[in-house]
Structure formats: structure tokens, C-alpha cells
Design a protein around this motif. Sequence first.
Motif, PDB file in Angstrom:
ATOM      1  N   SER A 137     -82.657  60.119  54.186  1.00 55.08           N
ATOM      2  CA  SER A 137     -83.063  61.718  54.342  1.00 55.08           C
ATOM      3  C   SER A 137     -82.320  62.773  54.153  1.00 55.08           C
ATOM      4  CB  SER A 137     -84.134  62.023  55.311  1.00 55.08           C
ATOM      5  OG  SER A 137     -84.586  63.168  54.628  1.00 55.08           O
TER       6      SER A 137
ATOM      7  N   LYS B 278     -88.126  72.150  50.856  1.00 51.93           N
ATOM      8  CA  LYS B 278     -88.982  72.606  50.949  1.00 51.93           C
ATOM      9  C   LYS B 278     -88.585  74.133  50.703  1.00 51.93           C
ATOM     10  CE  LYS B 278     -91.582  69.649  53.838  1.00 51.93           C
ATOM     11  NZ  LYS B 278     -91.979  69.159  55.318  1.00 51.93           N
TER      12      LYS B 278
ATOM     13  N   THR C 200     -85.667  54.203  47.509  1.00 56.85           N
ATOM     14  CA  THR C 200     -86.585  54.781  47.547  1.00 56.85           C
ATOM     15  C   THR C 200     -87.757  53.982  47.442  1.00 56.85           C
ATOM     16  OG1 THR C 200     -87.779  56.622  46.415  1.00 56.85           O
ATOM     17  CG2 THR C 200     -86.287  54.478  44.664  1.00 56.85           C
TER      18      THR C 200
ATOM     19  N   ASN D 190     -94.421  55.658  47.079  1.00 60.24           N
ATOM     20  CA  ASN D 190     -95.364  56.558  47.653  1.00 60.24           C
ATOM     21  C   ASN D 190     -94.955  57.767  48.309  1.00 60.24           C
ATOM     22  OD1 ASN D 190     -95.015  55.116  50.005  1.00 60.24           O
ATOM     23  ND2 ASN D 190     -96.612  55.476  51.208  1.00 60.24           N
ATOM     24  N   GLU D 191     -93.719  58.060  48.489  1.00 62.60           N
ATOM     25  CA  GLU D 191     -92.469  58.732  48.485  1.00 62.60           C
ATOM     26  C   GLU D 191     -92.341  60.545  48.072  1.00 62.60           C
ATOM     27  OE1 GLU D 191     -90.527  60.203  50.391  1.00 62.60           O
ATOM     28  OE2 GLU D 191     -88.291  59.967  50.219  1.00 62.60           O
ATOM     29  N   GLU D 192     -92.641  61.420  48.729  1.00 64.51           N
ATOM     30  CA  GLU D 192     -92.632  62.144  48.379  1.00 64.51           C
ATOM     31  C   GLU D 192     -92.458  63.235  46.637  1.00 64.51           C
ATOM     32  OE1 GLU D 192     -91.822  66.165  50.121  1.00 64.51           O
ATOM     33  OE2 GLU D 192     -91.787  65.128  52.305  1.00 64.51           O
ATOM     34  N   ASP D 193     -92.883  63.420  45.800  1.00 60.34           N
ATOM     35  CA  ASP D 193     -92.271  64.107  44.689  1.00 60.34           C
ATOM     36  C   ASP D 193     -90.759  64.608  45.101  1.00 60.34           C
ATOM     37  OD1 ASP D 193     -94.287  63.362  43.331  1.00 60.34           O
ATOM     38  OD2 ASP D 193     -95.464  65.059  43.304  1.00 60.34           O
ATOM     39  N   ARG D 194     -90.818  65.242  45.953  1.00 67.21           N
ATOM     40  CA  ARG D 194     -88.932  66.254  45.855  1.00 67.21           C
ATOM     41  C   ARG D 194     -88.271  65.129  46.643  1.00 67.21           C
ATOM     42  NH1 ARG D 194     -87.663  68.423  50.823  1.00 67.21           N
ATOM     43  NH2 ARG D 194     -88.934  67.993  52.378  1.00 67.21           N
ATOM     44  N   GLY D 195     -88.716  63.545  47.188  1.00 63.37           N
ATOM     45  CA  GLY D 195     -87.847  63.261  47.528  1.00 63.37           C
ATOM     46  C   GLY D 195     -87.670  61.890  46.583  1.00 63.37           C
ATOM     47  N   LYS D 196     -88.557  61.314  45.281  1.00 65.67           N
ATOM     48  CA  LYS D 196     -88.120  60.466  44.330  1.00 65.67           C
ATOM     49  C   LYS D 196     -87.307  61.319  43.482  1.00 65.67           C
ATOM     50  CE  LYS D 196     -93.215  58.770  44.771  1.00 65.67           C
ATOM     51  NZ  LYS D 196     -94.155  59.152  43.565  1.00 65.67           N
TER      52      LYS D 196
ATOM     53  N   GLY E  88     -92.947  54.967  51.962  1.00 68.77           N
ATOM     54  CA  GLY E  88     -92.667  56.174  51.710  1.00 68.77           C
ATOM     55  C   GLY E  88     -91.459  57.006  52.590  1.00 68.77           C
ATOM     56  N   HIS E  89     -91.671  57.275  53.244  1.00 71.90           N
ATOM     57  CA  HIS E  89     -90.016  58.063  53.675  1.00 71.90           C
ATOM     58  C   HIS E  89     -89.540  57.924  54.645  1.00 71.90           C
ATOM     59  CE1 HIS E  89     -87.209  61.663  53.063  1.00 71.90           C
ATOM     60  NE2 HIS E  89     -86.995  62.015  54.447  1.00 71.90           N
TER      61      HIS E  89
END
Length: 178
Positions: free
Chosen positions: A84, A114, A143, A146-152, A173-174
Motif C-alpha cells: 500500500s 483520499k 494488484t 477488486n482493488e479500489e479505483d485509486r489503488g488500480k 482486493g487491497h
Amino acid sequence: MISKIQKNCIIVHGCPPSEERFLQYQTQNFAGHWIGDVKKELMMRNVLTKSPIMPRAFEPNYEKYKFEISKYPINENTILIGHSCACSFLVRYLGDTKKKVAKLILVAPMKIAKEGDIFKEAFYNFEIDKSIKERVKEIIIFTSDNEEDRGKESAKIFNEALMGEVISIPGYGHYRRE
């Protein structure tokens, strides 16, 4: 007699959302978390592995992280793994120090804060040194679908700059256990 060169690994945890979660990291030292599992596996393979607890990780500060990691040997036989926000730290650190390492593994990398998170906004505010790829033998970015958009988007930013191997594992996910 030729001595075998010792490989080592440093695994840097992510930035927990609160001081309470940070205290759990300190007391449990990643028991039951993938970091602990990876550390155990590497140690069984005779790779000296450390997973330092970064200072006040819920309010990450690049200079404090840099001071903490300076306590560990980092050289051409080192594997660096970040999760992360730690991915941003490791990339910035390698850009600043120009160190050569064997591998850089970014797990669910983050470079987009965020809205309103002043600590992470400052932590993520740096330009990626594209010459890192010339000093790192292997770069892998994990990655998930289903990672959140800002992670992708963060994984994409790192890959565009570093040209690593991207591995997407469905459903992860994360990459953290809640």
C-alpha cells in the motif's frame, strides 16, 4: 573458499487508518497477516527477513520512514517488499538514494490519497524516478480486480514509470486481512 552471498529482505507494511490499528501492528507483528506468512517462508529459505514497524504509520512521514529503514542493510542482494503506502515510500527512497537492489515488489501500491488526508497527500507527493528500473533487477507489482479505483490507478502509475511485471490476482482486493 568462496562464501555464499547472503540475500536479505525488508518488508514494509502499509499505513493503517488509525492509531489503534497501528498499535495492533506493533503488538502482533503481523501474526496472521500475509506479511508474517511471507517473512516466515523467506526465513525458511535462508533469506534474512525483517519487517520493521514504521513510526506513526497512521500519519506517514517520509523522513521518519527513511531514518527507520536506514537501520537495515540494503544492497544488490536485497529484496524490498512494500504494501500500500509503503510502495510509495520504497519507490521514493530508491529514487532518492539511487541504491541498487535485487527485487522491488509492490503489493497493492498506493500513490493517490483520499481527499483531505494531508499526511498521505504529502507522503505521495513526489515524482517517480524512472531510472530506478535500471538499478533494480526485477520489479513486480501485485494488484487485484477488486482493488479500489485509486489503488488500480496507483498500480498503473507505478507500472508506467517502472515497467514492472504486473500480476493481478482476482478477489484479493487491497491484500489485507481484516
